[in-house]
Design a protein around this motif. Structure first.
Motif, PDB file in Angstrom:
ATOM      1  N   GLY A  43     106.415 -42.865  76.911  1.00  0.00           N
ATOM      2  CA  GLY A  43     107.134 -43.382  78.071  1.00  0.00           C
ATOM      3  C   GLY A  43     107.239 -44.885  78.121  1.00  0.00           C
ATOM      4  O   GLY A  43     107.989 -45.434  78.942  1.00  0.00           O
ATOM      5  N   LYS A  44     106.512 -45.581  77.255  1.00  0.00           N
ATOM      6  CA  LYS A  44     106.522 -47.046  77.249  1.00  0.00           C
ATOM      7  C   LYS A  44     107.883 -47.565  76.758  1.00  0.00           C
ATOM      8  O   LYS A  44     108.430 -47.084  75.781  1.00  0.00           O
ATOM      9  N   LYS A  45     108.401 -48.577  77.451  1.00  0.00           N
ATOM     10  CA  LYS A  45     109.611 -49.255  76.985  1.00  0.00           C
ATOM     11  C   LYS A  45     109.186 -50.442  76.121  1.00  0.00           C
ATOM     12  O   LYS A  45     108.314 -51.220  76.519  1.00  0.00           O
ATOM     13  N   ILE A  46     109.795 -50.563  74.950  1.00  0.00           N
ATOM     14  CA  ILE A  46     109.406 -51.621  74.026  1.00  0.00           C
ATOM     15  C   ILE A  46     110.633 -52.308  73.430  1.00  0.00           C
ATOM     16  O   ILE A  46     111.728 -51.758  73.412  1.00  0.00           O
ATOM     17  N   ASP A  47     110.418 -53.508  72.960  1.00  0.00           N
ATOM     18  CA  ASP A  47     111.375 -54.221  72.120  1.00  0.00           C
ATOM     19  C   ASP A  47     110.767 -54.232  70.718  1.00  0.00           C
ATOM     20  O   ASP A  47     109.554 -54.458  70.574  1.00  0.00           O
ATOM     21  N   PHE A  48     111.569 -54.001  69.686  1.00  0.00           N
ATOM     22  CA  PHE A  48     110.995 -53.836  68.357  1.00  0.00           C
ATOM     23  C   PHE A  48     112.036 -54.101  67.273  1.00  0.00           C
ATOM     24  O   PHE A  48     113.247 -54.151  67.536  1.00  0.00           O
ATOM     25  N   ASP A  49     111.535 -54.245  66.070  1.00  0.00           N
ATOM     26  CA  ASP A  49     112.377 -54.343  64.883  1.00  0.00           C
ATOM     27  C   ASP A  49     112.103 -53.143  63.988  1.00  0.00           C
ATOM     28  O   ASP A  49     111.026 -52.527  64.048  1.00  0.00           O
ATOM     29  N   VAL A  50     113.079 -52.829  63.146  1.00  0.00           N
ATOM     30  CA  VAL A  50     112.938 -51.737  62.178  1.00  0.00           C
ATOM     31  C   VAL A  50     112.971 -52.325  60.781  1.00  0.00           C
ATOM     32  O   VAL A  50     113.890 -53.072  60.434  1.00  0.00           O
ATOM     33  N   GLN A  51     111.976 -52.002  59.997  1.00  0.00           N
ATOM     34  CA  GLN A  51     111.928 -52.444  58.600  1.00  0.00           C
ATOM     35  C   GLN A  51     112.242 -51.270  57.697  1.00  0.00           C
ATOM     36  O   GLN A  51     111.518 -50.286  57.655  1.00  0.00           O
ATOM     37  N   ASN A  52     113.346 -51.360  56.981  1.00  0.00           N
ATOM     38  CA  ASN A  52     113.742 -50.311  56.045  1.00  0.00           C
ATOM     39  C   ASN A  52     113.326 -50.714  54.637  1.00  0.00           C
ATOM     40  O   ASN A  52     113.678 -51.796  54.156  1.00  0.00           O
ATOM     41  N   ASN A  53     112.568 -49.829  53.966  1.00  0.00           N
ATOM     42  CA  ASN A  53     112.163 -50.161  52.595  1.00  0.00           C
ATOM     43  C   ASN A  53     112.787 -49.251  51.543  1.00  0.00           C
ATOM     44  O   ASN A  53     112.586 -49.461  50.345  1.00  0.00           O
ATOM     45  N   GLY A  54     113.549 -48.249  51.986  1.00  0.00           N
ATOM     46  CA  GLY A  54     114.263 -47.393  51.051  1.00  0.00           C
ATOM     47  C   GLY A  54     113.398 -46.425  50.288  1.00  0.00           C
ATOM     48  O   GLY A  54     113.895 -45.677  49.444  1.00  0.00           O
ATOM     49  N   ILE A  55     112.086 -46.399  50.546  1.00  0.00           N
ATOM     50  CA  ILE A  55     111.183 -45.513  49.807  1.00  0.00           C
ATOM     51  C   ILE A  55     110.587 -44.462  50.729  1.00  0.00           C
ATOM     52  O   ILE A  55     110.655 -43.270  50.479  1.00  0.00           O
ATOM     53  N   PHE A  56     110.001 -44.946  51.820  1.00  0.00           N
ATOM     54  CA  PHE A  56     109.353 -44.066  52.770  1.00  0.00           C
ATOM     55  C   PHE A  56     110.050 -44.210  54.114  1.00  0.00           C
ATOM     56  O   PHE A  56     111.099 -44.845  54.230  1.00  0.00           O
TER      57      PHE A  56
END
Length: 206
Positions: A43-56
């Motif tokens: 339920g927590k609202k957050i601000d975040f980034d997504v790191q894509n590594n193409g492996i996992f």
């Protein structure tokens, strides 16, 4: 990017897998050593980034909590968490979503600051049901169990489906008051006893 945490699953080495509702999608992200960082909760609202590594699986990075002022109030936080878990189950296999769901949580989170939490969540549930085309107005004259014609006193099943009291048991309600509630997404004409009884039915799920 902003989002609401729908679910958290712990895996090996205290890492976490989170499902996060954003305006257009539900992301499943990996949080490395999540339990050693700031506490994340359903339920927590957050601000975040997504790191894509193409492996996992993509990783959740640079998390900032966007707290609501009521989060330290037990009853409000408890009711909110129940709604979020019901919504998470309702959206379990969905990846792409309309902005409606994110906006519903944003508005609901603001309303919880001053209003009765059960009323807020019931009104949110009504908006969701109507948005998805499941409004009881479409089948208000027939019992969802036996398809027989309904009288003015009805019982409710999951997702506020109308039924004969003898078909499903449970509390009785005035059908006209329930239709007003579902049509307007407002609980203003329902007393506190009715709200508590509706809340117990909502807890069955969306």
């Amino acid at each position: 990017m902003q989002g609401f945490i729908l679910s958290i699953r712990a895996i090996k080495n205290q890492d976490l897998i989170l499902r996060i509702l954003t305006p257009h999608s539900i992301l499943e992200l990996y949080r490395f050593y999540g339990m050693r960082h700031s506490i994340l909760s359903v339920g927590k609202k957050i601000d975040f980034d997504v790191q894509n590594n193409g492996i996992f699986m993509s990783k959740l990075r640079n998390v900032a909590e966007l707290n609501f002022s009521w989060e330290r109030e037990y009853i409000r936080a408890y009711v909110w968490a129940i709604f979020i878990r019901s919504l998470a189950d309702h959206l379990r296999d969905i990846v792409e979503v309309e902005p409606f769901y994110f906006e519903l949580l944003e508005k609901g989170g603001i309303c919880l600051k001053k209003q009765n939490p059960m009323r807020v969540v019931l009104e949110m549930s009504s908006r969701l049901i109507v948005y998805e085309g499941r409004n009881a107005r479409l089948h208000h004259n027939r019992c969802f169990v036996c398809n027989g014609r309904l009288d003015e006193r009805v019982s409710l099943g999951r997702a506020f489906l109308f039924a004969h009291p003898e078909c499903i048991g449970g509390d009785h309600f005035e059908k006209s008051k329930l239709l007003d509630f579902l049509d307007s997404s407002s609980t203003i004409h329902l007393d506190d006893s009715e709200i508590e009884r509706l809340w117990s039915i909502f807890s069955l799920g969306l």
